[in-house]
Design a protein around this motif. Structure first.
Motif, short mmCIF file in Angstrom:
data_model
loop_
_atom_site.label_atom_id
_atom_site.label_comp_id
_atom_site.label_asym_id
_atom_site.label_seq_id
_atom_site.Cartn_x
_atom_site.Cartn_y
_atom_site.Cartn_z
N LEU A 146 29.73 22.47 14.18
CA LEU A 146 30.61 22.48 15.44
C LEU A 146 31.91 21.29 15.29
N ARG A 147 31.20 20.14 15.11
CA ARG A 147 32.07 19.17 14.95
C ARG A 147 33.60 19.40 13.92
N ALA A 148 33.33 20.01 12.84
CA ALA A 148 34.28 20.29 11.78
C ALA A 148 35.07 21.41 12.09
N ALA A 149 34.51 22.75 12.53
CA ALA A 149 34.93 23.77 12.82
C ALA A 149 35.65 23.93 14.12
N LEU A 150 35.02 23.41 15.10
CA LEU A 150 35.60 23.70 16.68
C LEU A 150 36.10 22.30 17.22
N SER A 151 36.00 21.03 16.48
CA SER A 151 36.40 19.74 16.97
C SER A 151 35.56 19.33 18.34
N VAL A 152 34.55 19.71 17.99
CA VAL A 152 33.53 19.30 19.43
C VAL A 152 32.97 17.93 19.02
N PRO A 153 33.14 17.00 20.04
CA PRO A 153 32.48 15.78 19.65
C PRO A 153 31.27 15.32 19.81
N ASP A 154 30.65 14.48 19.36
CA ASP A 154 29.11 14.19 19.75
C ASP A 154 28.75 13.03 20.76
N ARG A 155 30.04 12.50 21.16
CA ARG A 155 29.88 11.49 22.03
C ARG A 155 30.85 11.57 23.18
N ILE A 156 30.52 11.18 24.52
CA ILE A 156 31.56 11.40 25.46
C ILE A 156 31.21 9.89 26.27
N PRO A 157 32.33 9.01 26.30
CA PRO A 157 32.15 7.81 26.62
C PRO A 157 31.58 7.75 28.23
N TYR A 158 30.69 6.92 28.87
CA TYR A 158 30.59 6.96 30.25
C TYR A 158 31.52 6.67 31.28
N ALA A 159 32.58 5.94 30.65
CA ALA A 159 33.56 5.62 31.57
C ALA A 159 34.27 7.06 32.04
N ASP A 160 34.40 8.02 31.03
CA ASP A 160 34.90 9.26 31.20
C ASP A 160 34.25 10.03 32.31
N LYS A 161 32.69 9.93 31.81
CA LYS A 161 32.02 10.72 32.80
C LYS A 161 31.80 10.39 34.28
N ARG A 162 31.68 8.98 34.44
CA ARG A 162 32.10 8.47 35.94
C ARG A 162 33.29 8.76 36.49
N ALA A 163 34.37 8.97 35.81
CA ALA A 163 35.73 9.32 36.33
C ALA A 163 35.79 10.62 37.07
N VAL A 164 34.88 11.53 36.70
CA VAL A 164 35.08 12.89 37.09
C VAL A 164 33.95 13.44 38.06
N ARG A 165 33.00 12.78 38.22
CA ARG A 165 31.72 12.98 38.79
C ARG A 165 31.99 13.61 40.40
N SER A 166 33.11 12.89 41.00
CA SER A 166 33.20 13.14 42.23
C SER A 166 34.27 14.23 42.52
N ALA A 167 34.80 14.95 41.21
CA ALA A 167 35.96 15.92 41.50
C ALA A 167 35.45 17.13 40.61
N LEU A 168 34.22 17.57 40.52
CA LEU A 168 33.84 18.70 39.84
C LEU A 168 34.10 19.73 40.44
N PRO A 169 34.15 20.91 39.72
CA PRO A 169 34.42 22.25 40.15
C PRO A 169 33.04 22.36 41.42
N GLU A 170 33.20 23.40 42.30
CA GLU A 170 32.22 23.55 43.36
C GLU A 170 31.21 24.41 43.08
N SER A 171 31.47 25.26 42.18
CA SER A 171 30.44 26.58 41.94
C SER A 171 29.85 26.22 40.70
N VAL A 172 28.52 26.74 40.38
CA VAL A 172 27.87 26.62 39.42
C VAL A 172 28.71 27.44 37.91
N ALA A 173 29.39 28.53 38.41
CA ALA A 173 29.95 29.53 37.35
C ALA A 173 31.16 28.68 37.08
N GLU A 174 31.77 28.03 37.86
CA GLU A 174 33.37 27.06 37.46
C GLU A 174 32.80 26.07 36.39
N ARG A 175 31.61 25.39 36.72
CA ARG A 175 31.20 24.31 35.93
C ARG A 175 30.82 24.86 34.76
#
Length: 291
Positions: A146-175
């Protein structure tokens, strides 16, 4: 003088987030609970050791380190980890997963089947879906595919995770939308190991588990603990190792509980935040500074 306690980290259980302490004590955290503690005066943060063994040198470590290990203990700990590919002969079955942390943030990873979804809670995954189950090296090859064919990373920095937690899409389907699209692309790839049993798309959402619905924008995060400093606030949400604490008149601040390990901590009634903080100037970026 109050007894000093050593925190061994935040764990996730069926009851939600739990702070663990050396000696086996546990503190179950519930929404609205006041989290308040101080760092012992004159204290020094010491290495937490590796693989259940104390650090032979009782080495001092940086207050900003999230690992709280000296160089030697960090090497020993990583030498016996799946992430370091040193356990190729591990006979246990492993699962491959896709985890979503916010818009544009999807990662691929693996976890031991016996751990269930604990790894996803520990990482703060807002939603996830399994991709398949099989031997360790088959799971690792699928992750690499998946990393090679679809460029999916195996790590997401915690700073990036924290930056969006209060602005997530409202519905389960959107998320779950990005997960659904990527899962479909992943299972359509050729080159999957024959020994990996593919899993159907079944998204799991953690917004309620983490208490993220309606989460206010944080004003900053604790950058380190210091001797004589204190932290205090009411628990608003928790995700991965992070506690979102609502302070008295100061907004919500994020405490990475990994910063607590290695210190001698004492209870402080009505504690305020007197430790170094990193202020969030705007949601997309972070600037160093003190409150």
């Amino acid at each position: 003088m109050a007894q000093a306690w050593k925190c061994s980290g935040l764990r996730w259980s069926a009851d939600g987030p739990v702070l663990s302490w050396d000696g086996g004590q546990r503190t179950v955290l519930t929404w609205g609970k006041r989290v308040a503690f101080g760092v012992a005066e004159g204290g020094v943060r010491t290495c937490v050791g590796a693989r259940g063994h104390p650090c032979a040198a009782r080495a001092a470590v940086s207050g900003r380190s999230t690992g709280a290990r000296c160089e030697e203990c960090a090497r020993l700990d990583r030498a016996h980890s799946v992430a370091a590919d040193t356990l190729a002969d591990d006979p246990r079955p492993y699962r491959v997963y896709l985890a979503w942390f916010g818009p544009g943030m999807v990662k691929v990873g693996i976890t031991a089947h016996e751990r269930g979804s604990a790894r996803l809670l520990e990482q703060g995954a807002v939603s996830f879906s399994w991709l398949g189950t099989g031997p360790l090296m088959a799971a690792r090859r699928t992750e690499e595919l998946l990393r090679a064919a679809l460029s999916v990373p195996d790590r997401i920095p915690y700073a990036d995770k924290r930056a969006v937690r209060s602005a997530l899409p409202e519905s389960v389907a959107e998320r779950a939308a990005e997960l659904a699209e990527l899962h479909a692309r992943a299972v359509a790839l050729v080159g999957w190991p024959d020994s990996l049993e593919r899993a159907p798309y079944q998204p799991v959402d953690h917004v309620e588990v983490f208490g993220l619905a309606g989460l206010p924008d944080p004003v900053g995060e604790v950058s380190e603990l210091v001797a004589g400093g204190s932290v205090g606030g009411r628990l608003r949400a928790a995700a991965g190792p992070d506690l979102h604490l609502e302070t008295d008149g100061g907004g919500v601040v994020v405490l990475d509980t990994r910063l607590m390990t290695g210190w001698g901590l004492v209870p402080v009634e009505g504690a305020q935040n007197t430790v170094p903080m990193r202020e969030f100037k705007e949601r997309a970026g972070v600037q160093d500074g003190l409150f």
